[in-house]
Design an enzyme around this catalytic site. Structure first.
Site, short mmCIF file in Angstrom:
data_model
loop_
_atom_site.label_atom_id
_atom_site.label_comp_id
_atom_site.label_asym_id
_atom_site.label_seq_id
_atom_site.Cartn_x
_atom_site.Cartn_y
_atom_site.Cartn_z
NE ARG A 1 -3.38 -2.18 0.53
CZ ARG A 1 -3.66 -3.28 -0.09
NH1 ARG A 1 -2.66 -3.84 -1.03
NH2 ARG A 1 -4.67 -4.47 0.24
CB SER B 1 -9.71 -1.89 4.68
OG SER B 1 -10.62 -3.11 4.34
CD GLU C 1 -5.50 -0.46 3.01
OE1 GLU C 1 -5.05 -1.22 3.85
OE2 GLU C 1 -6.49 -0.36 1.80
C1 LIG Z 1 -15.84 -0.15 -0.45
C2 LIG Z 1 -14.41 -0.13 -0.92
C3 LIG Z 1 -13.98 -0.79 -1.26
C4 LIG Z 1 -11.67 -0.38 -1.36
N1 LIG Z 1 -10.87 -1.56 -1.61
C5 LIG Z 1 -9.86 -2.17 -1.61
C6 LIG Z 1 -9.15 -2.93 -1.48
O1 LIG Z 1 -9.63 -4.54 -1.72
N2 LIG Z 1 -7.41 -2.98 -1.81
C7 LIG Z 1 -7.06 -1.63 -2.40
O2 LIG Z 1 -5.81 -1.29 -1.80
N3 LIG Z 1 -7.93 -0.13 -1.66
C8 LIG Z 1 -9.03 -0.93 -1.45
N4 LIG Z 1 -9.97 0.41 -0.99
C9 LIG Z 1 -9.85 1.80 -1.23
C10 LIG Z 1 -9.32 2.70 -2.79
O3 LIG Z 1 -10.31 2.00 -3.22
C11 LIG Z 1 -8.28 2.69 -2.98
O4 LIG Z 1 -7.41 3.00 -2.02
C12 LIG Z 1 -8.31 3.75 -4.61
O5 LIG Z 1 -6.55 3.03 -5.02
C13 LIG Z 1 -8.39 4.91 -4.11
O6 LIG Z 1 -8.58 6.22 -5.49
P1 LIG Z 1 -9.18 6.97 -5.26
O7 LIG Z 1 -9.18 7.45 -6.90
O8 LIG Z 1 -10.41 6.93 -4.92
O9 LIG Z 1 -7.96 7.88 -4.12
P2 LIG Z 1 -8.81 9.14 -3.15
O10 LIG Z 1 -9.36 8.25 -2.67
O11 LIG Z 1 -9.32 10.47 -4.13
O12 LIG Z 1 -7.46 9.64 -2.59
C14 LIG Z 1 -6.32 8.49 -1.80
C15 LIG Z 1 -5.25 9.22 -1.83
O13 LIG Z 1 -4.23 9.02 -3.28
C16 LIG Z 1 -4.16 10.16 -3.87
N5 LIG Z 1 -4.36 10.65 -5.39
C17 LIG Z 1 -5.59 10.71 -5.72
N6 LIG Z 1 -5.32 10.31 -7.34
C18 LIG Z 1 -4.23 10.94 -7.75
C19 LIG Z 1 -3.10 11.04 -8.97
N7 LIG Z 1 -3.62 10.59 -9.61
N8 LIG Z 1 -1.48 11.24 -8.55
C20 LIG Z 1 -1.36 11.21 -7.22
N9 LIG Z 1 -2.01 11.07 -6.10
C21 LIG Z 1 -3.36 10.70 -5.87
C22 LIG Z 1 -4.53 11.43 -2.74
O14 LIG Z 1 -4.04 12.33 -2.92
C23 LIG Z 1 -5.12 10.95 -1.38
O15 LIG Z 1 -3.84 11.12 -1.31
C24 LIG Z 1 -11.67 0.15 -0.97
C25 LIG Z 1 -12.45 2.07 -1.28
C26 LIG Z 1 -13.81 0.94 -1.17
C27 LIG Z 1 -14.50 2.58 -0.88
#
Ligand SMILES: Cc1cc2nc3c(=O)[nH]c(=O)nc-3n(C[C@H](O)[C@H](O)[C@H](O)COP(=O)(O)OP(=O)(O)OC[C@H]3O[C@@H](n4cnc5c(N)ncnc54)[C@H](O)[C@@H]3O)c2cc1C
Length: 309
Positions: free
Chosen positions: A161, A213, A305
Site C-alpha cells: 500500500r 478498510s 490505510e
Molecule cells: C468499498 C471499498 C473497497 C475497497 N477495497 C480496496 C481493496 O481491496 N484494496 C485496496 O488497496 N483499496 C481498497 N479500497 C480503497 C480505495 O478504493 C483505493 O485506495 C483506491 O485506489 C483509491 O483511489 P481514489 O481514486 O479513490 O483515491 P482518493 O481516495 O481520491 O485519494 C487517495 C489518495 O491518493 C491520492 N491521489 C489520488 N489520485 C492521485 C493522482 N492522480 N496523483 C497523485 N495522487 C493521487 C490522493 O491525494 C489521496 O492521498 C476500497 C475502498 C472502498 C470504498
C-alpha cells in the site's frame, strides 16, 4: 482561460459523503490544465491536494484551505498487450475496457473503487495481487515546479500500500500509466472479475457510504501466539501473511460501536460506515478508539490505510 472555483463542498466528491469546503477547486481535463493549475496555485501561494475518486479519503469537516485539484484525465488506449490510461480513469472503466479488448491481468481488481491514479499512489491490492504487477511506466508532474517525470516500475518504489508518490505526499500528480496485460478470453476475464465483485458484495457493507478498510492488515509476526490462535482461520497472503484488522476489531468486541452518524460495521469490522449525517470528527473518534483498544488488548499498533485530509 481556465479558472479555479471557490468555496466548493467536498462532501459530494467523497465516497463517504463527508467533508467541508475547498477554498479553491479545479477539475483538470488534460495535462496542460494540470500544469496550469499547479503553476497558478504556486503563484497564489496555495497548497495543492490531489483528489481521485475519494474512495480512500476522510475529508475534514473544515475542508481544505488551498487548491483541491482533480486530474480528470480519462483516456484509455490499447496497443497489443499494453494499456495506456489517464490517472482519472475509474478502475471499473479500465476493467470494462480490458474485457472489451480481451486483455487479462486486472481481474483481481474487480470491484476495486477509485481511479487508476489513486490505485497507483497507494499500490492498491486485493486477493494477493497488487497494481504494481501491472505497471510498466508512470508519468507525473511536480506540483512545485510543474516538471514532468517518467518512472519505470522499479523507480515507482512500490511496497505494501505504498509507492514513491505516497512518500512524496502530494508532491507529484500522477498523470497516466502504461500497464502490462496478456491476451485472454473476454468471457473468462469477465467471469473472474464478477466473482471478485460478488465476493465484495457478500463481505462488505456497500449499502452505506464508506471508504473501504480503515486500517492496514497486520503482518502475522506482529501478532502474539495466543491471539494468532483465534485468527488461524483468517490468515491470508495479502500479499504476505497477514491477520485481517477486521478480525482483531471483532475479537475486541468493537463492532457496532457508534459515534454520531458513524458506526463500526457489523458485516466487516474494518469498515466504519456513515449511517447518516456522520462527520469526519465522528469517524476520527472511532478510529482513535479502535487504535487504543487494539493496543491495550493485543499490544498491536494499527496503522491507517485511509488518508486523512
Ligand atoms: C468499498 C471499498 C473497497 C475497497 N477495497 C480496496 C481493496 O481491496 N484494496 C485496496 O488497496 N483499496 C481498497 N479500497 C480503497 C480505495 O478504493 C483505493 O485506495 C483506491 O485506489 C483509491 O483511489 P481514489 O481514486 O479513490 O483515491 P482518493 O481516495 O481520491 O485519494 C487517495 C489518495 O491518493 C491520492 N491521489 C489520488 N489520485 C492521485 C493522482 N492522480 N496523483 C497523485 N495522487 C493521487 C490522493 O491525494 C489521496 O492521498 C476500497 C475502498 C472502498 C470504498
Amino acid at each position: 482561460m481556465p479558472k479555479f472555483q471557490e468555496n466548493v463542498s467536498l462532501a459530494g466528491f467523497s465516497n463517504y459523503k463527508i467533508g467541508g469546503p475547498a477554498k479553491f477547486f479545479f477539475e483538470a481535463k488534460n495535462q496542460q490544465d494540470v500544469a496550469w493549475a499547479v503553476g497558478e496555485a504556486k503563484k497564489l501561494g496555495e497548497r495543492v491536494f490531489i483528489l481521485g475518486g475519494g474512495t480512500n479519503l476522510l475529508i475534514s469537516d473544515d475542508g481544505f484551505n488551498g487548491l483541491v485539484l482533480k486530474p480528470s484525465l480519462n483516456f484509455i488506449e490499447a496497443d497489443g498487450e499494453m494499456l495506456m490510461a489517464g490517472a482519472g480513469v475509474l478502475m471499473f472503466e479500465l476493467l470494462d475496457f480490458s474485457v472489451a479488448k480481451g486483455l487479462s491481468g486486472l481481474e483481481w481488481a474487480g470491484g476495486l473503487p477509485g481511479t487508476l491514479g489513486g490505485a497507483i499512489r497507494g499500490n492498491a491490492g486485493a486477493f494477493g495481487r497488487e497494481i504494481k504487477e501491472n505497471i510498466i511506466q508512470v508519468e507525473s508532474i511536480d506540483t512545485n515546479n510543474a516538471e514532468r517525470h517518467t518512472r519505470n516500475n522499479q523507480e515507482c518504489g512500490f511496497g505494501y500500500r505504498n509507492s514513491i508518490f505516497k512518500e512524496l505526499n502530494g508532491g507529484e500528480v500522477i498523470l497516466s500509466a502504461f500497464l502490462k496485460m496478456e491476451i485472454g478470453d473476454a468471457a473468462a476475464i469477465k467471469k473472474i472479475m464478477q466473482e471478485k465483485i460478488d465476493y465484495r458484495l457478500s463481505r462488505q457493507p456497500l449499502d452505506y457510504p464508506n471508504i473501504g478498510s480503515i486500517f492496514k492488515n497486520v503482518p502475522v509476526e506482529l501478532v502474539s501466539p495466543e491471539v494468532l490462535k483465534d485468527c488461524a482461520d483468517v490468515i491470508k497472503q495479502d500479499p504476505f501473511p497477514i491477520v485481517p484488522a477486521a478480525r482483531l476489531i471483532g475479537l475486541a468486541g468493537l463492532k457496532r460501536t457508534a459515534r454520531g452518524g458513524a458506526m463500526i460495521s457489523e458485516k466487516h469490522g474494518n469498515f466504519i460506515i456513515n449511517t447518516g449525517g456522520a462527520t469526519a470528527a465522528d469517524v476520527k473518534y472511532l478510529i482513535d478508539l479502535v487504535k487504543k483498544k487494539i493496543k491495550d488488548k493485543f499490544g498491536i499498533t494499527l496503522e491507517e490505510e485511509v488518508q486523512l485530509l
